[in-house]
Design a protein around this motif. Structure first.
Motif, PDB file in Angstrom:
ATOM      1  N   ASP A 170     -24.510 -26.766 -61.822  1.00 58.85           N
ATOM      2  CA  ASP A 170     -25.621 -27.642 -61.439  1.00 58.85           C
ATOM      3  C   ASP A 170     -26.658 -27.759 -62.552  1.00 58.85           C
ATOM      4  N   ASP A 209     -27.801 -33.099 -63.125  1.00 61.16           N
ATOM      5  CA  ASP A 209     -28.291 -33.732 -61.892  1.00 61.16           C
ATOM      6  C   ASP A 209     -28.714 -35.151 -62.241  1.00 61.16           C
ATOM      7  N   ARG A 210     -28.106 -36.107 -61.585  1.00 67.16           N
ATOM      8  CA  ARG A 210     -28.290 -37.502 -61.961  1.00 67.16           C
ATOM      9  C   ARG A 210     -29.627 -38.095 -61.513  1.00 67.16           C
ATOM     10  N   ASN A 262     -23.018 -30.417 -58.178  1.00 65.76           N
ATOM     11  CA  ASN A 262     -23.583 -31.627 -58.780  1.00 65.76           C
ATOM     12  C   ASN A 262     -22.692 -32.157 -59.894  1.00 65.76           C
ATOM     13  N   THR A 265     -20.953 -35.338 -57.513  1.00 66.88           N
ATOM     14  CA  THR A 265     -21.887 -36.463 -57.677  1.00 66.88           C
ATOM     15  C   THR A 265     -21.476 -37.343 -58.858  1.00 66.88           C
ATOM     16  N   HIS A 301     -31.757 -40.429 -55.911  1.00 69.02           N
ATOM     17  CA  HIS A 301     -31.009 -39.425 -55.156  1.00 69.02           C
ATOM     18  C   HIS A 301     -29.497 -39.501 -55.392  1.00 69.02           C
ATOM     19  N   PRO A 302     -28.830 -38.359 -55.543  1.00 72.54           N
ATOM     20  CA  PRO A 302     -27.366 -38.349 -55.505  1.00 72.54           C
ATOM     21  C   PRO A 302     -26.879 -38.342 -54.056  1.00 72.54           C
ATOM     22  N   ASN A 309     -24.827 -40.548 -50.983  1.00 70.92           N
ATOM     23  CA  ASN A 309     -23.816 -41.570 -50.740  1.00 70.92           C
ATOM     24  C   ASN A 309     -23.984 -42.177 -49.356  1.00 70.92           C
ATOM     25  N   GLY A 363     -29.566 -33.446 -51.586  1.00 70.69           N
ATOM     26  CA  GLY A 363     -29.472 -34.693 -52.338  1.00 70.69           C
ATOM     27  C   GLY A 363     -30.767 -35.471 -52.405  1.00 70.69           C
ATOM     28  N   MET A 380     -17.547 -42.770 -51.668  1.00 66.76           N
ATOM     29  CA  MET A 380     -17.799 -42.097 -52.933  1.00 66.76           C
ATOM     30  C   MET A 380     -16.999 -42.784 -54.027  1.00 66.76           C
ATOM     31  N   PRO A 381     -17.514 -42.845 -55.241  1.00 66.79           N
ATOM     32  CA  PRO A 381     -18.672 -42.126 -55.784  1.00 66.79           C
ATOM     33  C   PRO A 381     -19.989 -42.905 -55.721  1.00 66.79           C
ATOM     34  N   PHE A 440     -23.563 -44.233 -55.113  1.00 61.88           N
ATOM     35  CA  PHE A 440     -24.846 -43.770 -54.594  1.00 61.88           C
ATOM     36  C   PHE A 440     -25.587 -44.940 -53.941  1.00 61.88           C
TER      37      PHE A 440
END
Length: 456
Positions: free
Chosen positions: A48, A51-52, A82, A86, A341-342, A344, A376, A438-439, A441
């Protein structure tokens, strides 16, 4: 003379680059100090790190994080959820192409049951005195979500058993890089007492002075780079045994500020902004966000989720949309800024009876001002709920979907967000049949909707 081994570890940085300059400066000084004292130093990350939510991570799909780890000479890392769930399959599969460290991960496989070429299940390192350090790593079992992205996970604790059977024949000291959480780390100590050290993450726990479970030392350093972990081992090279050990979580807030710290933090942000400066649409009007009122922007997102999921109805919390979109051009950076936010979209199948209970619970006055962290969510508060194709008759305490009264035994398709399936929000949702998308967001689904509404 006994050998001194210093192990430093980071976990759950979550692209909080505002703490990275202090971490980098501290570790560079420690590397120089231990080299002068002829003491060995090993450096690990426990997942982790990516983190996007941060534009620099988003703009490079995590490869900027790998470059930062390279710069500090990390010996090895494992992945967290993550990195694992993600990111699209191809993005994870290419994330470590430039890594100058080992990625140690025993329980991840591709759809054909083969380990990815960028990961090894275990690694043997030898100190200057000839002591062999065996290291393996495991990540948390989000089995269904990994499958949706084209990966398979084996049970991490069972996989550890396989790796231990090999490593204990080869190594003098056994270390586990764990992205499982504190409860599983304690279980590792009970199941595999031959493990000398578990470096842990995932549940963001801080073990200020470590924790000794039997003969196994547990160490963990919280989240976001607020701490760095330091384990000191004194090893008898003749007996190849640990004769002294200690663990500490060092608060980075106490570290010396390096020169140019503010400029470095700003650089990471603006590099990400430049990479995401891709125009998507032109808005003829400002789209306001409001966490406490029905508004066009959050309504568009709710519409998008309902359509994307092919649902009968939808709801989500307005606090997801962090800011407005101004009149004029909208870029990928703008959508990332308002929806970092990551998270979905997902489709929930519920009977009318259970859907009614869920919807009535969304009216609880506790929600709008509830502060929320994790799962998330990268915002501040929940905000009010926004609905699509759902109507409330408060006087009769009755609910309509699509203009018709709810039928208790009918199965309804509810479009919403995966966050509600992980936390203690709505028990009926956690127990229902869930389809995760997924994937993509939320910002991807919003981009799709804006192109429908305003694209040329």
């Amino acid at each position: 003379m006994n050998e001194i081994l210093h192990i430093y570890h980071t976990n759950d940085i979550h692209s909080h680059f505002e703490n990275w300059p202090k971490i980098r400066h501290f570790l560079e000084r420690k590397q120089a100090q231990h080299a002068r004292q002829n003491e060995e130093m090993l450096l690990f990350d426990l997942g982790d790190h990516v983190d996007r939510w941060h534009p620099y991570t988003e703009g490079t799909m995590g490869k900027a994080n790998v470059r930062l780890l390279n710069q500090l000479g990390y010996l090895a890392a494992t992945i967290g959820n993550n990195e694992g769930i993600t990111m699209p399959h191809e993005a994870l599969d290419t994330l470590y192409e430039e890594a100058q460290f080992d990625v140690i991960l025993a329980n991840l496989f591709d759809e054909n049951g083969k380990r990815p070429q960028w990961a090894v299940p275990r690694k043997l390192y030898t100190t200057k005195s000839g002591v062999k350090i065996g290291v393996t790593g495991v990540t948390a079992g989000f089995y269904k979500l990994y499958r949706l992205l084209g990966w398979q996970l084996s049970n991490p604790l069972e996989e550890l058993g396989k790796q231990m059977n090999i490593l204990k024949k080869e190594a003098d000291i056994l270390i586990v890089l764990s992205h499982l959480g504190i409860h599983e780390d304690r279980l590792i100590a009970k199941l595999y007492p031959e493990v000398d050290l578990v470096l842990g993450g995932h549940t963001h726990h801080v073990l200020a002075k470590g924790e000794l479970d039997g003969r196994t030392l547990l160490a963990a350093a919280g989240k976001y780079g607020y701490y760095i972990g330091h384990v000191k081992l004194e090893i008898d090279p003749a007996a190849k045994k640990i004769v002294y050990q200690s663990a500490r979580a060092l608060p980075t807030g106490n570290f010396q500020e390096p020169p140019g710290e503010a400029a470095e933090i700003e650089h990471y942000y603006f590099e990400g902004k430049k990479l995401l400066n891709q125009k998507l649409v032109y808005l003829p009007e400002k789209l306001e966000s409001d966490w406490f009122k029905e508004n066009r922007l959050t309504g568009l997102l709710c519409d998008a989720v309902m359509e994307w999921c092919d649902a009968d109805c939808a709801f989500l919390n307005a606090g997801l949309v962090l800011d407005s979109l101004e009149h004029g051009p909208v870029t990928k950076f703008d959508l990332h800024r308002i929806l970092p936010h990551p998270i979905n979209p997902c489709l929930i199948e519920l009977t009318g009876e259970k859907l009614q209970e869920v919807l009535l619970s969304t009216l609880d006055p506790k929600w709008p001002h509830l502060e929320l962290k994790g799962l998330g969510f990268r915002g501040k508060i929940m905000g009010r709920f926004i609905y699509r194709n759902i109507g409330f008759n408060h006087a009769l305490r009755k609910i309509e979907v699509g203009g018709r009264p709810l039928e208790p035994d009918r199965i309804y398709r509810l479009g919403t967000i995966d966050m509600y399936t992980f936390g203690d929000f709505f028990p009926h949702i956690r127990e229902a049949k869930i389809h995760y998308f997924m994937p993509e967001f939320l910002r991807d689904v919003m981009e799709w909707k804006l192109l429908q509404e305003y694209g040329q």
